[in-house]
Write a protein that holds these residues in place. Structure first.
Motif, PDB file in Angstrom:
ATOM      1  N   ILE A   1       9.740  -4.734  -4.588  1.00 42.50           N
ATOM      2  CA  ILE A   1       9.770  -6.145  -4.162  1.00 42.50           C
ATOM      3  C   ILE A   1      10.545  -6.323  -2.848  1.00 42.50           C
ATOM      4  O   ILE A   1      10.588  -7.415  -2.299  1.00 42.50           O
ATOM      5  N   HIS A   2      11.144  -5.233  -2.350  1.00 39.78           N
ATOM      6  CA  HIS A   2      11.850  -5.315  -1.062  1.00 39.78           C
ATOM      7  C   HIS A   2      10.867  -5.040   0.077  1.00 39.78           C
ATOM      8  O   HIS A   2      10.962  -4.028   0.765  1.00 39.78           O
ATOM      9  N   THR A   3       9.937  -5.921   0.255  1.00 40.84           N
ATOM     10  CA  THR A   3       8.954  -5.723   1.328  1.00 40.84           C
ATOM     11  C   THR A   3       8.433  -7.061   1.837  1.00 40.84           C
ATOM     12  O   THR A   3       8.362  -8.039   1.089  1.00 40.84           O
ATOM     13  N   GLU A   4       8.082  -7.056   3.133  1.00 42.80           N
ATOM     14  CA  GLU A   4       7.400  -8.213   3.716  1.00 42.80           C
ATOM     15  C   GLU A   4       5.911  -7.933   3.830  1.00 42.80           C
ATOM     16  O   GLU A   4       5.151  -8.791   4.267  1.00 42.80           O
ATOM     17  N   ALA A   5       5.517  -6.721   3.462  1.00 45.25           N
ATOM     18  CA  ALA A   5       4.105  -6.334   3.584  1.00 45.25           C
ATOM     19  C   ALA A   5       3.237  -7.060   2.558  1.00 45.25           C
ATOM     20  O   ALA A   5       2.031  -7.199   2.750  1.00 45.25           O
ATOM     21  N   ILE A   6       3.840  -7.493   1.463  1.00 48.26           N
ATOM     22  CA  ILE A   6       3.103  -8.242   0.436  1.00 48.26           C
ATOM     23  C   ILE A   6       3.540  -9.703   0.539  1.00 48.26           C
ATOM     24  O   ILE A   6       4.732  -9.998   0.401  1.00 48.26           O
ATOM     25  N   THR A   7       2.616 -10.583   0.801  1.00 46.37           N
ATOM     26  CA  THR A   7       2.999 -11.997   0.953  1.00 46.37           C
ATOM     27  C   THR A   7       3.194 -12.649  -0.413  1.00 46.37           C
ATOM     28  O   THR A   7       4.303 -13.010  -0.781  1.00 46.37           O
ATOM     29  N   LYS A   8       2.123 -12.802  -1.153  1.00 44.05           N
ATOM     30  CA  LYS A   8       2.213 -13.423  -2.485  1.00 44.05           C
ATOM     31  C   LYS A   8       1.379 -12.623  -3.478  1.00 44.05           C
ATOM     32  O   LYS A   8       0.313 -12.102  -3.136  1.00 44.05           O
ATOM     33  N   MET A   9       1.839 -12.581  -4.708  1.00 49.01           N
ATOM     34  CA  MET A   9       1.078 -11.990  -5.801  1.00 49.01           C
ATOM     35  C   MET A   9       0.266 -13.113  -6.449  1.00 49.01           C
ATOM     36  O   MET A   9       0.472 -14.292  -6.147  1.00 49.01           O
ATOM     37  N   PRO A  10      -0.662 -12.777  -7.378  1.00 48.39           N
ATOM     38  CA  PRO A  10      -1.412 -13.835  -8.067  1.00 48.39           C
ATOM     39  C   PRO A  10      -0.475 -14.863  -8.707  1.00 48.39           C
ATOM     40  O   PRO A  10       0.641 -14.527  -9.106  1.00 48.39           O
ATOM     41  N   ARG A  11      -0.956 -16.099  -8.801  1.00 48.25           N
ATOM     42  CA  ARG A  11      -0.108 -17.211  -9.232  1.00 48.25           C
ATOM     43  C   ARG A  11       0.581 -16.961 -10.587  1.00 48.25           C
ATOM     44  O   ARG A  11       1.744 -17.236 -10.769  1.00 48.25           O
ATOM     45  N   TRP A  12      -0.208 -16.396 -11.553  1.00 49.22           N
ATOM     46  CA  TRP A  12       0.371 -16.160 -12.883  1.00 49.22           C
ATOM     47  C   TRP A  12       1.522 -15.154 -12.792  1.00 49.22           C
ATOM     48  O   TRP A  12       2.524 -15.268 -13.499  1.00 49.22           O
TER      49      TRP A  12
END
Lengths: 305, 137
Positions: free
Chosen positions: A170-181
């Motif tokens: 979770i220490h990354t800016e490469a992933i913006t958002k995960m699925p809402r759930w």
């Protein structure tokens, strides 16, 4: 069952950590987005991570000895079935939430945890920027209820290791958002970026390890909004990992040994929230937020302010 | 994992990541090219202060700022910056290509300032010794 052993998950994950860092760096370099790396900053982080493993090997016996001492007073022995390990994991995640919250709100514990927040970058190496002095905080005491309930010390350490491994990605800016759930239940890069922000509204927010529900339950959840400015309120002036590891302990020592203050003030310099001072010359998170709202009245009422 | 495997793996991993980062150009440092850039970075850590003057070092890696809260020193940390408000007069030392400023800060005990000419060195030393009227009033 007293000789029960679990694998040391964090050590086993080291090759994966190194590979993931290389992959993230490659992604950022090719795509020219999703974060940034700086050589000395990243080196400081990985050296602090290696030092954390070394201190864990050298001082791990302190927590292990303490856990086993408490274990002899257990009310139950819950065994090691899969459902029990799962329940232990959930309760340990709650334990992590409070340890982490104390780590930000009690200066004695912050002196250890501040290391993790001392980078002005946010990438997978930041996850490895870990304390060398965790054993000195005494926060292992928060695990006592789990041990007394009958969760074996080895199991408690095992699920704690799984928790830390989860937090790596979770220490990354490469992933913006995960699925809402997923964002609703789990700690994610977005939630944890907020936690690493030095923006007024992001201070003292999102303490979760694996489940973000604890922050929602205890009123510390702040969603990601404005661009996150990473680092400390007062950023470190060094990339030296030794200075980074010990600077807040030195700060506490200087503060509590200064002349002409009361015993009560000396106590507060060690255990009050970070930023407390006897003469009001420094700002705690609460004061920083208040001053921010005074300068930006339109922000009043926003989450975290 | 046995230590004789973990140790070398960590060591090789750290060295490899360091070399890779450097080769990919991630060792460059920010350079202050104008006062607005310095003020912007200064306000990031000191949002309540107002900046009246800025003096940038010859390398663009350090700068002095005069604010309503006192004199500030800001310096480059890779792509980013760190900054402190400093109490004048403050101890300085001459170096081959500039001066160094002694701070009462465990994370930044001494900040090296790159100043190429004797004139610039004298100017900074005068400011830091509280002997430069335009910076003390």
């Amino acid at each position: 069952m007293d000789n029960l052993t679990f694998p040391d998950t964090v050590q086993l994950a080291v090759p994966f950590f190194i590979l993931a860092i290389v992959l993230e760096l490659t992604w950022i370099t090719i795509k020219r987005r999703g974060g940034r790396y700086e050589t000395r900053d990243a080196m400081t982080s990985v050296l602090l991570g290696a030092g954390n493993v070394v201190t864990g090997i050298l001082l791990g016996f302190v927590a292990w000895g303490f856990y086993n001492w408490v274990w002899q007073f257990r009310f139950f022995d819950l065994g090691t079935s899969i459902p029990i390990i799962f329940i232990c994991f959930l309760l340990d995640d709650l334990r992590y939430y409070w340890v982490h919250r104390f780590g930000h709100t009690i200066r004695w514990a912050w002196a250890s945890h501040v290391v993790h927040h001392s980078s002005q970058h946010y990438n997978l190496t930041t996850a490895l920027r870990q304390t060398w002095t965790g054993e000195f905080t005494g926060l292992m005491i928060v695990s006592v209820p789990l041990l007394l309930l009958g969760f074996h010390p080895a199991m408690v350490l095992f699920v704690g290791g799984i928790n830390l491994i989860y937090q790596f990605w979770i220490h990354t800016e490469a992933i913006t958002k995960m699925p809402r759930w997923f964002e609703a239940v789990m700690n994610t890069p977005s939630h944890h970026r907020v936690h690493h922000g030095r923006n007024a509204q992001y201070l003292d927010a999102n303490y979760a390890g694996v489940l973000i529900i604890w922050d929602k339950m205890f009123g510390t959840f702040v969603p990601e909004g404005e661009k996150v400015d990473y680092g400390l309120v007062v950023n470190l002036g060094t990339f030296n990992p030794i200075r980074a590891a010990f600077h807040e302990w030195i700060g506490i020592f200087k503060d509590i040994t200064q002349p002409n203050i009361s015993m009560s003030d000396r106590f507060r310099y060690a255990f009050a929230p970070p930023g407390w001072s006897h003469d009001g010359s420094r700002d705690t998170s609460r004061i920083i937020k208040r001053k921010y709202v005074e300068r930006n009245p339109e922000a009043k009422g926003k989450p975290g302010l | 994992m046995p230590l004789h495997i973990l140790g070398p793996m960590v060591l090789i991993g750290i060295i490899s990541i360091g070399i890779l980062l450097h080769l990919l150009g991630n060792s460059k440092r920010m350079v202050f090219t104008n006062a607005d850039q310095v003020i912007d970075r200064w306000h990031r850590e000191h949002p309540e202060t107002s900046v009246e003057r800025v003096e940038i070092s010859d390398s663009g890696h350090q700068a002095l700022v005069k604010t309503d809260a006192g004199i500030g020193l800001i310096w480059v940390m890779g792509f980013d910056t760190a900054s402190r408000i400093i109490a004048l007069p403050i101890e300085t030392k001459n170096r081959q290509s500039g001066i160094s400023i002694k701070l009462n800060d465990f994370t930044a005990p001494r900040i090296k300032v790159d100043l190429n000419t004797e004139q610039n060195q004298s100017h900074w030393i005068a400011i830091l010794a509280a002997k430069e009227p335009s910076w003390t009033t």
